[in-house]
Design an enzyme around this catalytic site. Structure first.
Site, mmCIF file in Angstrom:
data_model
loop_
_atom_site.group_PDB
_atom_site.id
_atom_site.type_symbol
_atom_site.label_atom_id
_atom_site.label_comp_id
_atom_site.label_asym_id
_atom_site.label_seq_id
_atom_site.Cartn_x
_atom_site.Cartn_y
_atom_site.Cartn_z
ATOM 1 C CD GLU A 115 78.916 6.296 -11.424
ATOM 2 O OE1 GLU A 115 78.104 5.383 -11.213
ATOM 3 O OE2 GLU A 115 80.118 6.206 -11.157
ATOM 4 C CE LYS A 117 71.748 6.475 -3.451
ATOM 5 N NZ LYS A 117 70.687 5.484 -3.432
ATOM 6 C CG ASP A 119 64.526 4.656 -6.217
ATOM 7 O OD1 ASP A 119 65.047 3.910 -5.359
ATOM 8 O OD2 ASP A 119 63.454 5.260 -6.045
ATOM 9 C CE1 TYR A 224 76.789 0.181 -7.999
ATOM 10 C CE2 TYR A 224 74.663 0.601 -9.026
ATOM 11 C CZ TYR A 224 75.418 0.051 -8.008
ATOM 12 O OH TYR A 224 74.800 -0.624 -6.991
ATOM 13 C CE LYS A 310 68.058 9.317 -0.781
ATOM 14 N NZ LYS A 310 67.949 7.938 -0.494
ATOM 15 C CB CYS A 404 26.998 5.683 3.433
ATOM 16 S SG CYS A 404 27.779 4.775 2.096
ATOM 17 C CB CYS A 407 24.083 2.428 0.969
ATOM 18 S SG CYS A 407 24.757 2.583 2.637
ATOM 19 C CB CYS A 422 29.054 3.168 5.440
ATOM 20 S SG CYS A 422 27.578 2.301 4.894
ATOM 21 C CB CYS A 427 27.105 -0.172 1.974
ATOM 22 S SG CYS A 427 27.827 1.148 0.997
#
Ligand code: IVH
Length: 667
Positions: A115, A117, A119, A224, A310, A404, A407, A422, A427
């Protein structure tokens, strides 16, 4: 009403019809009537139920919109523990599983059911007399929460089944990727914290105490597993039976005659898993024979008859077109890669975080590089590695920013930290992020003040710090495009409401570096007002359990900054509550007690502690007498200490005094 039918009969008929149409629509994906016809029937049922509440059925589809808000969830013990599953990651490991199982069961051949799986979040459902009566989360495997009311809102979960005997089934609740993205988009607009992935969104939704909100989340379920007395002899037949009696069972199940077929089916889904509208993180392989399942049994953690295969996290290659620098709330500069858009784990990705400049060095990545991108549970994808063979020589180094990007202030590198920042707290990038944080759900929870409006308000000069929020006026806002009368009123009301948020929320809202929700709660427990917190020394702060030296330093730094103090004053003037809420509510917790104070206290001036004690109903006197209940003794005490000892008055430290207040508060 239909002819010749009593209201009771018609209600019963409508419930059956609507549930059947629901089933065809949601489970079979095969609607058999138009939306209009469906709505008419639903409306008729609602009206009849209102008129004849005595005939309302517990499995009525009208129950799915969510009823009363709950106070909490009751704990329920599982009849059979809800175990986890062993994982495998390769065909070799699946073959080993097959060999082990055959050896243990002493058989030559085994067939398996494979089946998807899903999540999501595992739940256990109980049906009695064909009705859904109880739904429980996995919890710790032995006991979980009763989330029946929330589960009833799931449209694919049958409230009634075609089977009269008591039955327990298990399955996975999930949310589709498109619904998840819609939900996160709405949350972003409202300034709420985003869910990292659909699984977290599902778990978060099932934990809500208001089923009406759960009903809006569009959760789904697949069943399931089923526990049947004298039921079919194989898992395959059980699944078919569950489907027959009305449960949503995934069509993507396969009966495999040996492990090779199992591996083939797993590989097939590894390839096409993103064609599904929901997330799966692997496949589940189960021994088909119920008798053999029983023989094999379980370990304390997992069944021996099942194993998960998995999938590896999907890695996709793409090109880094550019690297931009984002400025966060506390001024941290984060490099973000702009990618040639690619589909990773089912969603289109066009950006990936590079975290910091050390990470860029570690990866050795350049602009123009071909790289592998992966989405591992988080919203923001990451760059896993560079493909150096794909280099053309045209790639460019990612420049280390000196200024930055917003600014143009010169950046600073924190000692012992990888981040560069910064330093300009004015800013605009920082200002915006700070305001968004201040208004967010876990902070002041100002509904309607999300990213979109904050950006606009800052750009228009209406906000230059979060203190300005409380000075926004109707007339300032009415000229802004797409801001109507109603939304302005709602926003101003939400702002007003936020003035009385709990003290811990306020501390968090201030946006002190390293101080998250949990630390804010600890600080709110420890200090009763912002002034007390402001005056706390590094030593005092780091003596608090769970407040480390980095946090302590950050708090002191925050409150020694003039700009921050100005903003706090603005908040105070606007009437934002900046002290512990309980103080006001429990005025008399010290009534009947007389205190004397000697020496210097750490957290209070003399006036402050006197006011505080009086506020709590206690009395403060200047000299110690037989009537004194407590002497609060600070540093360098005076002669009052001697006197108290002579008279046998109880002597307590400042911390003990605070403990006393805390205990009485919590009573
Ligand atoms: S059977 C423990 N079948 O996987 C054996 N589980 O890792 C009974 N899950 O808690 C579970 N899809 O939440 C089974 N088709 C499926 C599943 C599935 C997802 C989840 C389930 C369980 C977890 C174990």
């Amino acid at each position: 009403m239909a002819k010749n039918k009593s209201p009771k009969e018609r209600i019963e008929e409508l419930v059956k019809l609507i549930e059947y149409y629901n089933y065809m629509y949601y489970v079979e994906n095969n609607p058999v009537i138009s939306d209009y016809e469906y709505d008419q029937l639903y409306k008729e049922l609602v009206e009849l139920e209102e008129k004849y509440p005595e005939y309302k059925l517990p499995n009525s589809p009208t129950q799915r919109v969510g009823g009363q808000v709950l106070e909490g969830f009751r704990t329920v013990e599982h009849k059979v523990p809800m175990l986890s599953m062993d994982n495998t990651y390769s065909a070799e490991e699946l073959i080993e599983f097959d060999e082990r199982v055959k050896r243990m069961a002493d058989v030559k051949n085994l067939d398996y059911v494979v089946e998807l799986k899903f999540d999501g979040v595992a739940v256990s459902l109980y049906y009695e007399n064909a009705q859904f009566v109880l739904g429980v989360t996995r919890g710790d495997g032995f006991r979980g929460d009763d989330i029946t009311e929330n589960l009833k809102t799931i449209k694919t979960l049958p409230l009634k089944i075609k089977y009269k005997q008591s039955i327990e089934v298990r399955g996975e609740v999930y949310i589709r990727r498109d619904d998840f993205e819609k939900l996160n988009k709405e949350r972003k607009e409202k300034g709420e914290v985003l869910f990292a992935n659909p699984r977290n969104a599902t778990a978060g939704s099932l934990k809500l105490l208001d089923p009406k909100i759960v009903a809006q989340r569009n959760l789904q379920i697949f069943i399931y597993q089923g526990f049947l007395n004298n039921g079919p002899k194989t898992h395959w037949e059980i699944l078919n039976f569950l489907k027959e009696i009305g449960f949503p069972v995934s069509p993507y199940r396969k009966l495999c005659k040996d492990i090779n077929e199992v591996i083939e089916y797993c590989n097939e889904w590894q390839e096409k898993r993103f064609s599904l509208p929901y997330n799966i993180d692997g496949m589940v392989v189960k021994v088909n024979s119920v008798d053999l399942q029983r023989t094999l049994g379980t370990t304390t953690k997992s069944p021996r008859w099942a194993v998960a295969y998995k999938f590896p996290a999907e890695q996709v290659s793409t090109i880094i077109k550019d690297v931009i620098i984002q400025v966060g709330r506390t001024g941290t500069l984060t490099p973000v890669a702009i990618l040639e858009p690619v589909v990773v784990s089912g969603t289109t990705v066009s950006r990936a975080t590079l975290h910091n400049f050390d990470e860029i060095k570690r990866l050795g990545v350049k602009i123009g590089d071909r790289v592998f991108v992966e989405k591992s549970g988080e919203i923001i994808p990451k760059i896993v590695k560079v493909i150096p063979e794909a280099r053309t020589g045209e790639e460019k180094d990612i420049p280390f920013p000196e200024f930055c990007p917003v600014c143009r202030s010169k950046v600073v590198k924190d000692v012992e930290e990888v981040a560069i920042r910064c330093p300009n707290i004015r800013c605009p990038a920082q200002v915006k992020e700070k305001i968004i944080h201040f208004a967010s759900r876990d902070a002041m929870d100002i509904e309607g003040l999300g990213e979109k409006w904050v950006n606009i308000f800052v750009d228009k000069g209406l906000l230059s710090d979060y203190g300005d929020i409380y000075y926004l006026k109707y007339d300032d806002l009415i000229n802004i495009e797409r801001m109507g009368d109603k939304s302005i009123r709602n926003l101003l009301e939400a702002i007003e409401r936020s003035k009385t948020r709990p003290f811990a929320n306020l501390i968090y809202a201030l946006g002190i570096r390293h101080i998250g929700v949990h630390a804010s709660e600890i600080l709110a427990d420890e200090f009763s007002s912002i002034d007390q917190l402001k005056n706390a020394t590094i030593e005092r702060l780091s003596s608090i359990s769970e407040i480390g030296p980095i946090m302590a330093e950050s708090i002191v730094e925050f409150f020694s900054n003039e700009e921050n103090l100005k903003v706090i004053e603005k908040l105070k003037k606007a009437g934002v509550r900046m002290e512990k809420e309980k103080v006001e509510e429990k005025k008399d917790i010290l009534s009947g007690l007389t205190f004397v104070i000697t020496g210097t206290l750490e957290n209070y001036s003399r006036d402050e502690i006197q006011d505080y004690i009086k506020k709590l109903g206690g009395k403060v006197t200047d000299s110690v007498s037989k009537k004194t209940n407590y002497l609060i003794c600070g540093m360098e005490p005076g002669s009052k200490l001697q006197k108290a000892k002579q008279l046998g008055v109880k002597i307590i430290s400042e911390a003990e005094f605070e403990q006393l207040v805390k205990e009485r508060m919590n009573k």
